[in-house]
Write an enzyme that holds these catalytic residues in place. Structure first.
Site, PDB file in Angstrom:
ATOM      1  N   ASP A  21      -0.057   5.054   0.926  1.00 32.49           N
ATOM      2  CA  ASP A  21      -0.240   6.092   1.938  1.00 32.49           C
ATOM      3  C   ASP A  21      -0.141   5.540   3.356  1.00 32.49           C
ATOM      4  OD1 ASP A  21      -0.741   7.592  -0.305  1.00 32.49           O
ATOM      5  OD2 ASP A  21      -2.910   7.649  -0.032  1.00 32.49           O
ATOM      6  N   ASP A  58       0.871  -1.168   0.000  1.00 31.73           N
ATOM      7  CA  ASP A  58       0.000   0.000   0.000  1.00 31.73           C
ATOM      8  C   ASP A  58       0.913   1.224   0.000  1.00 31.73           C
ATOM      9  OD1 ASP A  58      -2.350   1.635   0.412  1.00 31.73           O
ATOM     10  OD2 ASP A  58      -1.747   1.771   2.514  1.00 31.73           O
TER      11      ASP A  58
END
Length: 272
Positions: free
Chosen positions: A21, A19
């Protein structure tokens, strides 16, 4: 090596899915570009302030499903009518100034270690592909998958073509696995949010990074490693410290692993 269920040997390639962020970078990648978008006239001051407040909430408590849906609706409505090439140009011009100081050193080292071990590195993000793809390239990722917006006559319509979120991330991972021969049961995944639980459950080696409360509980219940990334650094500073003969992608990643597997092993042992 056995698969996730212990059903014999695995034969596919290994991938590490990240991922973006709060896992690789310390902020929301989409919201981080609100100021240059304002400077180029794409958004107004009210939107900048709203984005700054959303960023604060995101950093303070993470984003649950309802918050992510509201954020998605806000961003898609805001960008309706934007010129696609103008957005790409703004991102290209400001990428290093905005993202460069936000990359977690621990994430850069872990990405580098996976590459040393021969694993493909894939960034999987709910942010827009115009932002995610350049960041992934700067990190030396093999592939990236992100949310894509519908376009018409070179402008965004305000509608989503593919939402790379929740089950959508798993769909993208399975598509990549089929295309490139990845064995998901032998692969890795890293995320901070409970909304990425399907992504983490899709691989044999999931890890929670700076997890929100719900993901921390799920990770503890499943016996998954819980990692703490807390040291954002300048990739350009790391680049300057590298040998001038290092290839660009290796330098940008800041490889610190002398022996394959050392960094991954050390980080996976560091549970909160």
């Amino acid at each position: 090596m056995t698969d996730k269920l212990g059903n014999g040997l695995t034969t596919g390639r290994t991938a590490a899915f990240f991922d973006l962020d709060k896992t690789v970078i310390a902020k929301s990648s989409t919201l981080a570009f609100s100021r240059p978008f304002f400077a180029q006239g794409l958004i107004n001051r009210r939107s900048v302030l709203k984005s700054s407040y959303a960023q604060f909430l995101f950093l303070l408590s993470g984003a649950d499903h309802d918050q992510m849906e509201r954020l998605r609706a806000h961003i898609t409505a805001m960008c309706a009518g934007w010129d696609v090439e103008q957005v790409k140009s703004i991102v290209a011009e400001t990428l290093h100034d905005i993202v460069d100081p936000l990359v977690y050193a621990e994430a850069a080292d872990l990405i580098a270690d996976h590459k040393v071990r021969g694993h493909d590195v894939i960034v999987v993000s709910a942010s827009g592909e115009e932002i995610v793809a350049p960041i992934a390239r700067a990190l030396g990722a093999t592939h990236s998958v992100a949310t894509s917006m519908k376009e018409e006559d070179g402008h965004y319509t305000g509608e989503v073509d593919f939402y790379c979120y929740g089950p959508g991330k798993v769909e993208a991972m399975e598509k990549l696995a089929a295309e490139y021969g990845y064995d998901l049961s032998a692969s890795y995944a890293y995320s901070d949010s409970i909304t990425d639980l399907p992504m983490l459950e899709a691989v044999g080696h999931p890890s929670a990074v700076n997890p929100d409360r719900a993901l921390r509980k799920a990770a503890a219940g499943n016996g998954w490693p819980i990692l703490t990334f807390s040291n954002p650094v300048s990739l350009r500073a790391r680049l300057a410290a590298q040998s001038g003969t290092a290839v660009a992608t290796t330098a940008a990643l800041g490889i610190g692993a002398v022996t394959a597997g050392v960094v991954t092993f050390a980080l996976l042992r560091r549970k909160r």
